[in-house]
Design a protein around this motif. Structure first.
Motif, PDB file in Angstrom:
ATOM      1  N   PRO A  84     -15.114  16.816   1.181  1.00  0.00           N
ATOM      2  CA  PRO A  84     -16.040  16.861   2.324  1.00  0.00           C
ATOM      3  C   PRO A  84     -17.492  16.873   1.857  1.00  0.00           C
ATOM      4  O   PRO A  84     -17.796  17.347   0.752  1.00  0.00           O
ATOM      5  N   ALA A  85     -18.377  16.386   2.688  1.00  0.00           N
ATOM      6  CA  ALA A  85     -19.795  16.252   2.327  1.00  0.00           C
ATOM      7  C   ALA A  85     -20.400  17.562   1.830  1.00  0.00           C
ATOM      8  O   ALA A  85     -21.195  17.565   0.892  1.00  0.00           O
ATOM      9  N   ALA A  86     -20.007  18.686   2.415  1.00  0.00           N
ATOM     10  CA  ALA A  86     -20.555  19.982   2.014  1.00  0.00           C
ATOM     11  C   ALA A  86     -20.130  20.359   0.597  1.00  0.00           C
ATOM     12  O   ALA A  86     -20.742  21.217  -0.027  1.00  0.00           O
ATOM     13  N   MET A  87     -19.097  19.695   0.076  1.00  0.00           N
ATOM     14  CA  MET A  87     -18.605  20.023  -1.266  1.00  0.00           C
ATOM     15  C   MET A  87     -19.011  18.972  -2.297  1.00  0.00           C
ATOM     16  O   MET A  87     -18.540  18.996  -3.421  1.00  0.00           O
ATOM     17  N   GLN A  88     -19.887  18.095  -1.938  1.00  0.00           N
ATOM     18  CA  GLN A  88     -20.322  17.052  -2.868  1.00  0.00           C
ATOM     19  C   GLN A  88     -21.240  17.624  -3.948  1.00  0.00           C
ATOM     20  O   GLN A  88     -21.263  17.128  -5.058  1.00  0.00           O
ATOM     21  N   HIS A  89     -21.988  18.667  -3.610  1.00  0.00           N
ATOM     22  CA  HIS A  89     -22.875  19.316  -4.586  1.00  0.00           C
ATOM     23  C   HIS A  89     -22.063  20.308  -5.405  1.00  0.00           C
ATOM     24  O   HIS A  89     -21.405  21.190  -4.865  1.00  0.00           O
ATOM     25  N   VAL A  90     -22.104  20.202  -6.741  1.00  0.00           N
ATOM     26  CA  VAL A  90     -21.358  21.097  -7.622  1.00  0.00           C
ATOM     27  C   VAL A  90     -22.256  22.264  -8.012  1.00  0.00           C
ATOM     28  O   VAL A  90     -23.405  22.072  -8.400  1.00  0.00           O
ATOM     29  N   TYR A  91     -21.720  23.474  -7.879  1.00  0.00           N
ATOM     30  CA  TYR A  91     -22.466  24.662  -8.263  1.00  0.00           C
ATOM     31  C   TYR A  91     -22.604  24.741  -9.771  1.00  0.00           C
ATOM     32  O   TYR A  91     -21.767  24.245 -10.521  1.00  0.00           O
ATOM     33  N   SER A  92     -23.649  25.395 -10.214  1.00  0.00           N
ATOM     34  CA  SER A  92     -23.872  25.607 -11.636  1.00  0.00           C
ATOM     35  C   SER A  92     -23.034  26.810 -12.061  1.00  0.00           C
ATOM     36  O   SER A  92     -23.188  27.907 -11.538  1.00  0.00           O
ATOM     37  N   ILE A  93     -22.123  26.565 -13.007  1.00  0.00           N
ATOM     38  CA  ILE A  93     -21.203  27.603 -13.464  1.00  0.00           C
ATOM     39  C   ILE A  93     -21.456  27.893 -14.932  1.00  0.00           C
ATOM     40  O   ILE A  93     -21.742  26.992 -15.721  1.00  0.00           O
TER      41      ILE A  93
END
Length: 179
Positions: A84-93
């Motif tokens: 989904p569009a809201a999950m396209q950005h990957v968090y910095s881990i």
């Protein structure tokens, strides 16, 4: 384009079968082009005696880890594009192998409230060679014997050995009773 049934499999990690996401289950692609979630790769790495590489569980090819660590492996952009569009950005881990933890490094201000849906830290286990030591958080010591006895191969061996001993004892008792 993938048919729906293939798309579902395509969006899950082949190790844990969890759906990929943009936090701890981020799809990471190895040099062999196989994709697995960051959490599974971290669990594999923390137990590995070769912390600078990851061995693919499918083809056994080795992928050297980037200098900045496991989270900086390339993301599988094809898999991410199906999320989904809201999950396209990957968090910095951040991955701390010595502590066996994955941590969210920073959350963008535009992101939905991450703390309501996902823990900020994920424990992936003790590093290889430290299983029997007591950690700072009060973990119990595990003896080598208990660790060995819990491996499937040892369980099968012990069960076979017990079965053989029972047969030998039964034959011995029958033989003694006949005399």
């Amino acid at each position: 384009s993938y048919p729906f049934s293939k798309k579902i499999k395509f969006l899950k990690c082949a190790i844990c079968f969890c759906q990929f996401n943009n936090v701890f289950n981020t799809p990471k692609v190895l040099q062999c082009k196989h994709t697995f979630c960051l959490e599974c790769l971290a669990r594999m790495n923390v137990k590995s005696t070769q912390p600078d590489t990851i061995q693919c569980p499918l083809c056994r090819a080795y992928t050297p880890l980037p200098n900045l660590g496991l989270p900086t492996l390339a993301n599988d952009s094809t898999v991410l594009s199906y999320l989904p569009a809201a999950m396209q950005h990957v968090y910095s881990i951040r991955f701390n192998r010595n502590k066996g933890k994955l941590q969210v490094k920073r959350v963008p201000s535009s992101a939905p409230a991450l703390t309501q849906t996902v823990s900020q830290t994920l424990d992936v286990g003790n590093p290889a060679g430290l299983e029997g030591h007591q950690g700072r958080d009060g973990g119990r010591e595990r003896s080598l014997l208990i660790t060995v006895l819990q491996t499937p191969l040892c369980k099968a061996f012990i069960m076979s050995l017990v079965a053989i001993l029972i047969v030998v004892l039964t034959i011995t008792i029958i033989f003694i009773n006949k005399k």
